[in-house]
Design a protein around this motif. Structure first.
Motif, PDB file in Angstrom:
ATOM      1  N   ALA A 198       0.812  -1.226   0.000  1.00 54.29           N
ATOM      2  CA  ALA A 198       0.000   0.000   0.000  1.00 54.29           C
ATOM      3  C   ALA A 198       0.844   1.274   0.000  1.00 54.29           C
ATOM      4  O   ALA A 198       0.572   2.195  -0.784  1.00 54.29           O
ATOM      5  CB  ALA A 198      -0.974  -0.007   1.175  1.00 54.29           C
ATOM      6  N   PRO A 199       1.904   1.377   0.845  1.00 56.13           N
ATOM      7  CA  PRO A 199       2.694   2.617   0.849  1.00 56.13           C
ATOM      8  C   PRO A 199       3.419   2.881  -0.468  1.00 56.13           C
ATOM      9  O   PRO A 199       3.794   4.023  -0.746  1.00 56.13           O
ATOM     10  CB  PRO A 199       3.705   2.386   1.981  1.00 56.13           C
ATOM     11  N   HIS A 200       3.621   1.839  -1.276  1.00 58.63           N
ATOM     12  CA  HIS A 200       4.373   1.979  -2.525  1.00 58.63           C
ATOM     13  C   HIS A 200       3.458   2.175  -3.731  1.00 58.63           C
ATOM     14  O   HIS A 200       3.934   2.241  -4.863  1.00 58.63           O
ATOM     15  CB  HIS A 200       5.251   0.747  -2.740  1.00 58.63           C
ATOM     16  N   LEU A 201       2.145   2.266  -3.480  1.00 64.78           N
ATOM     17  CA  LEU A 201       1.188   2.443  -4.572  1.00 64.78           C
ATOM     18  C   LEU A 201       0.579   3.830  -4.573  1.00 64.78           C
ATOM     19  O   LEU A 201      -0.464   4.049  -5.183  1.00 64.78           O
ATOM     20  CB  LEU A 201       0.075   1.382  -4.463  1.00 64.78           C
ATOM     21  N   GLY A 202       1.228   4.736  -3.870  1.00 72.97           N
ATOM     22  CA  GLY A 202       0.744   6.107  -3.861  1.00 72.97           C
ATOM     23  C   GLY A 202      -0.300   6.405  -2.803  1.00 72.97           C
ATOM     24  O   GLY A 202      -0.875   7.498  -2.800  1.00 72.97           O
TER      25      GLY A 202
END
Length: 225
Positions: free
Chosen positions: A30-34
């Motif tokens: 989740a944190p790496h998907l914007g």
């Protein structure tokens, strides 16, 4: 001869395991998907809460209790975090840089040195994101879930620690090879703190937060970056 047909309980167990795996992947990516920083901790902790309940567990079963927050846990864990940061700065980091042939990319943290307000924000994030959120997800939820699903045996605890450390390292892939390796080493030390105080995650939360605070302070003072 007729094949064995999986029982409904077996199918249910497999389905639950699959949902937990997918949910865990959702938390980690989740944190790496914007997803904004103000949202993904709520999403991640909410999803972890649901997955723990699906296993018949509570956060207390991971070692996290609000009443566990005390001066002893904060001071001992915090002191260990500061000591780790000193060792990382003087020994672990230089060795990794030599082995990997690259220096840490700290460009994302330029705001820490540029503005004092940025430094204060970084200190707050060290507790909210680094210490609280990441430790609940990794040394709390993920480690506990792995202990539930890995086969019984003498190596189960060590394997849970290793898999959790690898997941934590992969979670920091955006920091490059040095960042991943450094995160892996950190995770192994954090696992040691958790193993010493397994019934109270506040020790490792404080350890993580104070290690991050120390790193941000070194960046602010110009010793890193």
């Amino acid at each position: 001869m007729m094949r064995d047909v999986p029982t409904s309980s077996s199918a249910c167990s497999l389905g639950k395991t699959g949902l937990i795996v997918l949910g865990t992947l959702g938390v980690l990516v989740a944190p790496h998907l914007g997803v904004p920083m103000v949202l993904y901790p709520w999403f991640g902790l909410g999803l972890c809460t649901v997955m723990l309940r699906g296993q018949g567990l509570r956060w207390a079963d991971t070692g996290f209790r609000w009443r566990g927050l005390g001066m002893g846990a904060v001071l001992v864990g915090g002191l260990l975090g500061v000591l780790y940061a000193a060792v990382n700065f003087s020994l672990i980091g230089p060795v990794l840089a030599l082995l990997l042939g690259e220096r840490p990319d700290l460009s994302d943290f330029a705001f820490v040195r540029a503005h004092f307000s940025g430094y204060l924000i970084a200190l707050a994030l060290a507790w909210v994101i680094g210490g609280f959120y990441e430790e609940l997800v990794f040394r709390g939820f993920l480690h506990t879930s792995l202990m539930q699903y890995l086969p019984d045996g003498r190596v189960r605890s060590g394997l849970a620690i290793l898999l959790t450390a690898l997941a934590f390292a992969a979670y920091h892939a955006q920091l490059g090879a040095f960042g991943v390796a450094n995160a892996l080493v950190f995770a192994l030390f954090a696992a040691g703190v958790r193993s010493r105080w397994p019934a109270n995650l506040w020790y490792v939360i404080s350890f993580h937060a104070c290690a991050d605070m120390s790193a941000f302070t070194l960046i602010r003072l110009g010793y890193l970056g």
